[in-house]
Scaffold this active site. Structure first.
Site, PDB file in Angstrom:
ATOM      1  N   ASP A   1       1.064   3.550   1.742  1.00 61.61           N
ATOM      2  CA  ASP A   1       1.228   1.841   2.390  1.00 61.61           C
ATOM      3  C   ASP A   1       1.437   1.634   3.726  1.00 61.61           C
ATOM      4  OD1 ASP A   1       0.779   1.720  -0.393  1.00 61.61           O
ATOM      5  OD2 ASP A   1       1.370  -0.243  -0.895  1.00 61.61           O
TER       6      ASP A   1
ATOM      7  N   LYS B   1      -4.407  -4.691   1.503  1.00 63.35           N
ATOM      8  CA  LYS B   1      -3.510  -4.821   1.445  1.00 63.35           C
ATOM      9  C   LYS B   1      -3.122  -6.574   2.592  1.00 63.35           C
ATOM     10  CE  LYS B   1       1.310  -3.942  -0.256  1.00 63.35           C
ATOM     11  NZ  LYS B   1       1.828  -2.695   0.446  1.00 63.35           N
TER      12      LYS B   1
ATOM     13  N   LYS C   1      -5.495  -5.007  -3.123  1.00 67.01           N
ATOM     14  CA  LYS C   1      -3.821  -5.207  -3.057  1.00 67.01           C
ATOM     15  C   LYS C   1      -3.312  -6.064  -2.297  1.00 67.01           C
ATOM     16  CE  LYS C   1       0.770  -2.788  -3.739  1.00 67.01           C
ATOM     17  NZ  LYS C   1       1.276  -1.755  -3.615  1.00 67.01           N
TER      18      LYS C   1
END
Lengths: 349, 831
Positions: free
Chosen positions: A186, A249, A285
């Site tokens: 991430d 995300k 996400k």
């Protein structure tokens, strides 16, 4: 496509796939390494600049997901179970140690009390979280703790949460985490590139992260709470996808404002737009601030409405969450017993 | 039922029914058989004339076809009783004062909130609309409307000191938003001090009957609110009752026309909120994903049974294909089903007859070559009145589907090339209720919004309503506004006698002692020994000979009296000659006015003010000449003549002053948006001027009309038109653009009907007799032009003549209201 700002890195030229039909069900498949990845496309600045987002209209629509759809009884329970399987169970605290990371891993393997699983009649279902998400420092610990479970470890990276470390260090951090066993990375983007409209720099940055990831999946954190406008969110989403993000995300969880439904709606629509143009499926996400079972259901409704059931699959949708699971546990117990539950009745993470 | 493991895979939504228990219990408590609510209590209906027993009908749940209750068919006698109860309640209601009435409205608002779920469930049961909509939209808006008007009740006296309530108001409401339309009608009527007899729609009477129970609970004084159920016959009896002083109607354009005719000449005030075929404009820079949701809210809200539904999508060619693709994908995810299910998007159409109408129209469209697209599977129940969401492409503006209000979940999509063409297409309709404009370009949005013929324009949104913002139409969508300050004035009328001589002098002294006569043949005497003067018509800025090529004589009444009826007036009696205009002259005048309208309405208010000042200057310079003409021609006294000229100059100054000061508002609607209440001219106004005050009466009407951007066709004083023909020379020398004021002289009985019939005249002001008022109102139904009929008294019959000399009656806010219309433009913002 032959814009003067065409970036230094050119992506692999995979042929586009036809878009998946809406509503067509896509079952979760085991492991994150399977399935086609988004190879990215050359930066298309014309498309970026034409993207329009009307904030008021987006907010109106975002406000409808919880009101237009309602999940009751068995349907609610089933959706909450599904929510568990969509979770990146996360700990990102300065005071993390090996013990709470191991506890988290254990919770990821067994998110629900045995009696609840049996009571709900879902023994046969793989009820476990989608991943465990930690800082690089705890990747090895988590990988060990999850050995044999099939649950991947995700590492936040590239100078998380601000993303302002020197580029060589950021790339090195990705490689180190992958080496330590992280299957998902991430990263955080450089917000300045969005705020100044330097899409070439953003594209270039993300492509380099993607390269550094190798086979590990890349989630690009936009830190939408710091991007000022929804139009920025849409454009940054598109650039990240063009550069080969597997997931986009919302947040690090450290910004003042984290995952909000309007932001989620804009990102989901960006994913749809990218799919329509390229045939590549990119995951989403939302992270930060999703704490209640009700929140989770509204987010899932958003995904089903905007992108279809395919985005209620851990390959294309994750919740970044730390406390969400405990509320879901309580709601599921309530579904079984009819009595409101208490937090201490469920094993802590 | 699938088990959890199955749902875990399928991720279906499942049922989420709202309990109907409380609503069923309320129906049972009334034995599922309702009477009428008259004078604060339930009353059994009485038989219609000639019938033995009272008539009843059933109201059904359109989702299942099940009977919910038996409803009374209110007879004429029932209506009479209700109106009498409302009349009897007036005095006490007035005596309660603004604060007291505000407390009652406040109690109603609280009561709606206290019983919100019961109202919502009952509404969905009776109407078929999704519970989500009745719960989240209808009922909260109802409460908001009563709160807002509880406030107005306390403020009306302060804000409108020169007005008073009409008295008993008759209100007829439709079935698409039963309780919300009740609130829109009842709240402002009560706030202004009127009492009410309301007839709900026969398909959906239940929430109005529940509201009757609430009136008792909230302490509404007996007779202030009366609910009489029934079909169109009951509505006709209500509108026709002489005790009803104002009629307010929401419903079809067809019934609106019937009510206009029925109430013509009775002196009843009338507001109509009618049908629509509202455009939904999509420009290439719009946020198309948001546009798609806008379409959902525009046409698949309330099953498309919305008068202001955005039913005509007009999309810029370059993005049309993308929009159609997105829309079709979105339609696949709309869920149809039980209205009481909390997870559905569309419920049932109100009645099988309505369903049949929708089907027929869509099939007619298909036969004309339209491509009809409906989603493959929407879970539509097989039982009940359901119709799927429908998108029609390949439709041309002439097509049935593009023209007719379908009142169902059916939208047509057409394309445009340029901004100018988008506006042209948007306005290519008889209707003018609402419009929705989608673009991220504020310059474009604010350019287009004022150009669209509609009462409401939503920028990047649709179907937004609030009690603080007026809602209503133009063209055949009706007239009057509901909500906001602009909505209140419909429930008020000017206070005091119109001929009040407190200011200026008595009306009688301004009646010309002349009349206009037609004399066949040649050989009459000349009016003057000087050079021959032949006033003509004034059309398009030119002096025009009448099409018929004939003239009329203006003769002194004293001379007629002296020489006897029918005889030649003699040289002494002849005051002048005017052109004898006919229907073609009216046609030409309206054409000239229409042609001048864009330029004049688009000119700056500063310019209009300058022109009016200049007219005043030139009239003043020729004041003596006008005085003499009024004295010697019209036979007015020296004082009266002087007053007319002086006040005319003053009036021109007043309207020159106001030209750039009547400037709209920004309404305080909830949410992050500005609601611009923009004041616009009405368009082309026909003015049949008063007989009395041959100069001042004319100036007092023409000046406000043109000051506020309208163009006019004037029929001057029927007894002394020479003041008007003199005046056009003044206009001619005052830089007034040609066509802004057109003067047609002639026989009034011939010309007024032509103006009233004319479909390109937007409003008609009649200052003649009650008979003329009736004629005007009956004929206005063609294009549903707004009528201002001053010659009929509130209770019918000839009104007192207006004292044009007084400031109270010769100018003021009423003139502004008649010369303008309010367009509310909703502009949500946020980056």
């Amino acid at each position: 496509m032959s814009h003067p700002g065409t970036p230094v890195q050119t992506p692999p030229s995979d042929p586009p796939r036809p878009p998946r039909a809406r509503g067509e069900d896509t079952r979760p498949t085991a492991g994150t390494a399977s399935g086609d990845r988004n190879p990215g496309i050359p930066l298309d600045l014309e498309w970026i600049r034409r993207m329009q987002v009307n904030r008021s209209a987006v907010e109106r629509r975002a406000g409808q997901f919880g009101a237009r759809r309602s999940l009751k009884k068995e349907w609610q329970a089933a959706w909450l179970l599904r929510a568990i399987t969509l979770m990146d169970l996360t700990t990102l605290s300065g005071d993390d140690t090996a013990s709470n990371v191991r506890r988290l891993a254990a919770k990821a393997r067994t998110p629900l009390r045995r009696d609840l699983v049996e009571g709900l009649g879902v023994d046969a279902l793989p009820i476990r979280t989608a991943a465990v998400c930690v800082y690089h420092h705890w990747v090895e610990t988590a990988v060990e703790a999850l050995a044999g479970s099939g649950i991947p470890v995700a590492a936040v990276s590239t100078g998380f949460p601000h993303g302002l470390s020197p580029m060589p260090q950021k790339l090195g951090e990705i490689r180190a985490s992958v080496e330590a066993g992280a299957e998902e990375i991430d990263i955080v983007i450089t917000r300045a590139n969005v705020l100044t409209g330097d899409w070439v720099a953003l594209y270039d940055e993300v492509r380099r992260y993607r390269e550094a990831c190798g086979d590990a999946h890349l989630k690009t954190i936009l830190a939408t709470g710091e991007l000022s406008t929804l139009t920025h969110v849409a454009r940054a989403s598109a650039v990240c996808m063009m550069a080969g993000a597997d997931f986009i995300k919302t947040s690090t969880g450290k910004e003042g404002v984290n995952a909000t439904l309007p932001v989620g709606l804009v990102m989901a629509r960006s994913i749809r737009g990218y799919l329509e143009r390229t045939g590549h499926e990119v995951g989403f996400k939302p992270a930060g601030g999703i704490r209640t079972a009700k929140d989770a259901l509204v987010w899932m409704t958003l995904m089903k409405e905007e992108l279809g059931n395919g985005w209620l699959d851990p390959h294309r949708f994750r919740f970044g969450a730390s406390s969400l699971l405990s509320d879901i546990e309580r709601q599921l117990e309530h579904h079984l017993t009819g009595r409101y539950s208490a937090g201490h009745r469920h094993p802590m993470a | 039922m699938p088990d959890i493991a199955e749902i875990f895979q399928s991720l279906e939504y499942g049922p989420a029914p709202e309990s109907t228990g409380p609503a069923e219990r309320w129906l049972d408590a009334h034995d599922r058989r309702f009477g009428l609510f008259v004078g604060g209590r339930w009353a059994d209906p009485t038989p219609a004339a000639g019938a033995d027993s009272p008539e009843r009908f059933e109201t059904r749940n359109p989702a299942t076809g099940e009977v919910l209750a038996e409803i009374a068919q209110g007879s004429e006698a029932d209506v009479r009783r209700a109106v009498e109860a409302a009349e009897a309640a007036l005095e006490g209601w007035t005596a309660l004062g603004g604060h007291g009435r505000g407390r009652v409205l406040y109690a109603l608002a609280r009561g709606i909130q206290k019983h919100a779920r019961l109202f919502a469930v009952l509404e969905s049961l009776d109407n078929g609309k999704p519970i989500r909509e009745s719960r989240d939209l209808d009922i909260p808006l109802v409460a908001r409307h009563f709160y807002h008007h509880a406030g107005w009740a306390a403020l009306v006296q302060r804000e409108f000191p020169d007005r008073e309530p009409h008295g008993v108001v008759g209100q007829i409401i439709p079935w698409n938003f039963p309780l919300l339309m009740l609130a829109w009608k009842v709240a402002p009527a009560l706030a202004c001090g009127n009492t009410v007899v309301l007839k709900p729609a026969e398909f959906t009477p239940l929430t109005a009957l529940l509201f009757a129970d609430l009136c008792v609970e909230a302490g509404v004084p007996e007779g202030v609110v009366n609910i009489v159920t029934g079909d169109g016959r009951t509505g006709a009896a209500l509108a026709g009752h002489p005790g009803v002083r104002k009629v307010a109607f929401t419903g079809s354009t067809e019934v609106g026309r019937i009510l206009r005719k029925q109430t013509a000449g009775t002196g009843k005030a009338l507001t109509l909120e009618l049908g629509g075929k509202s455009p939904f404009l999509v420009y290439e820079d719009a946020d198309l994903d948001s546009v798609v949701e806008g379409v959902v809210d525009a046409i698949w809200f309330n099953q498309g049974e919305v008068c202001c539904a955005g039913s005509r999508i007009l999309v810029q060619e370059g993005v049309a294909e993308a929009l159609v693709t997105k829309l079709r994908a979105r339609m696949e995810t709309l869920r149809l089903g039980d209205p009481l299910d909390k997870g559905i998007d569309m419920g049932a159409v109100v009645d099988p007859t309505q369903l049949e109408r929708i089907r027929e129209l869509v099939e007619a469209g298909r036969a004309e070559g339209a491509e009809i697209w409906q989603p493959s599977d929407n879970g539509m129940p097989t039982r009940g009145s359901y119709y799927p969401p429908t998108l029609c492409t390949g439709v041309e503006p002439a097509g049935t589907l593009a023209q007719v209000e379908i009142f169902g979940p059916v939208v047509v999509l057409m394309t445009f090339r340029t901004h100018a063409e988008s506006v042209e297409l948007a306005n290519n309709t008889r209707y003018g209720l609402a419009a929705s404009v989608w673009t991220e370009n504020l310059n474009l949005a604010l350019d287009v919004a004022p150009k669209i013929e509609a009462g409401t324009v939503w920028i990047n949104c649709t179907n937004m309503f609030d009690a603080a913002s007026g809602f209503g139409g133009v063209r055949e969508s009706g007239y009057g506004r509901e909500g906001g300050r602009e909505g209140l004035v419909a429930y008020l009328r000017p206070r005091g006698p119109k001929d009040d001589p407190a200011e200026g002098d008595a009306t009688a002294s301004h009646c010309p002692r002349t009349r206009v006569e037609f004399r066949p043949g040649i050989g009459g005497p000349s009016a003057s020994r000087g050079l021959d003067r032949t006033p003509k018509l004034y059309i398009g800025g030119k002096q025009a000979r009448p099409d018929g090529g004939g003239s009329l004589l203006v003769v002194g009444e004293d001379a007629v009296a002296a020489t006897g009826e029918g005889s030649e007036p003699g040289e002494r009696g002849l005051r002048g000659v005017v052109g004898q205009g006919n229907r073609k002259d009216i046609r030409n005048a309206v054409e000239a006015a229409r042609k001048a309208f864009p330029g004049w309405s688009g000119a700056t208010a500063h310019l209009r003010a300058q022109v009016l000042f200049y007219v005043a200057e030139n009239l003043s310079a020729r004041g003596r000449e006008f005085e003499e003409r009024l004295r010697e021609g019209a036979g007015l006294s020296a004082e009266a003549a002087a007053l007319e000229v002086e006040r005319s100059v003053e009036r021109l100054f007043t309207w020159a002053a106001l030209a750039d000061k009547v400037d709209g508002r920004v309404h305080a609607t909830p949410g992050r948006n500005v609601t611009l209440a923009m004041v616009e001219p009405v368009g082309v106004i026909g003015i049949a001027a008063a007989d009395a005050y041959p100069l001042l009466g004319l100036v007092s009407t023409v000046a406000p009309a043109i000051a506020l951007g309208n163009t006019v066709v004037v029929l001057p004083s029927g007894s002394f038109p020479l003041a008007a023909t003199d005046l056009y020379q003044v206009l001619d020398t005052s830089d007034l653009p040609g066509g802004v004021v057109n003067v047609v002289t002639g026989e009034r009985e011939e010309l007024v009907p032509v103006l009233a019939d004319h479909d390109d005249v937007d409003a008609l002001w009649s200052f003649g007799s009650a008979a003329e008022a009736r004629e005007v109102e009956v004929r206005s139904v063609g294009n549903l032009k707004r009528c201002w009929t001053d010659g009929v008294a509130p209770g019918g019959g000839d009104a007192l003549a207006r004292n044009w000399g007084s400031a109270a009656w010769g100018e003021g806010e009423i003139f502004v209201e008649q010369a303008t219309r309010v367009k509310n433009i909703w502009v949500p913002y946020g980056a």
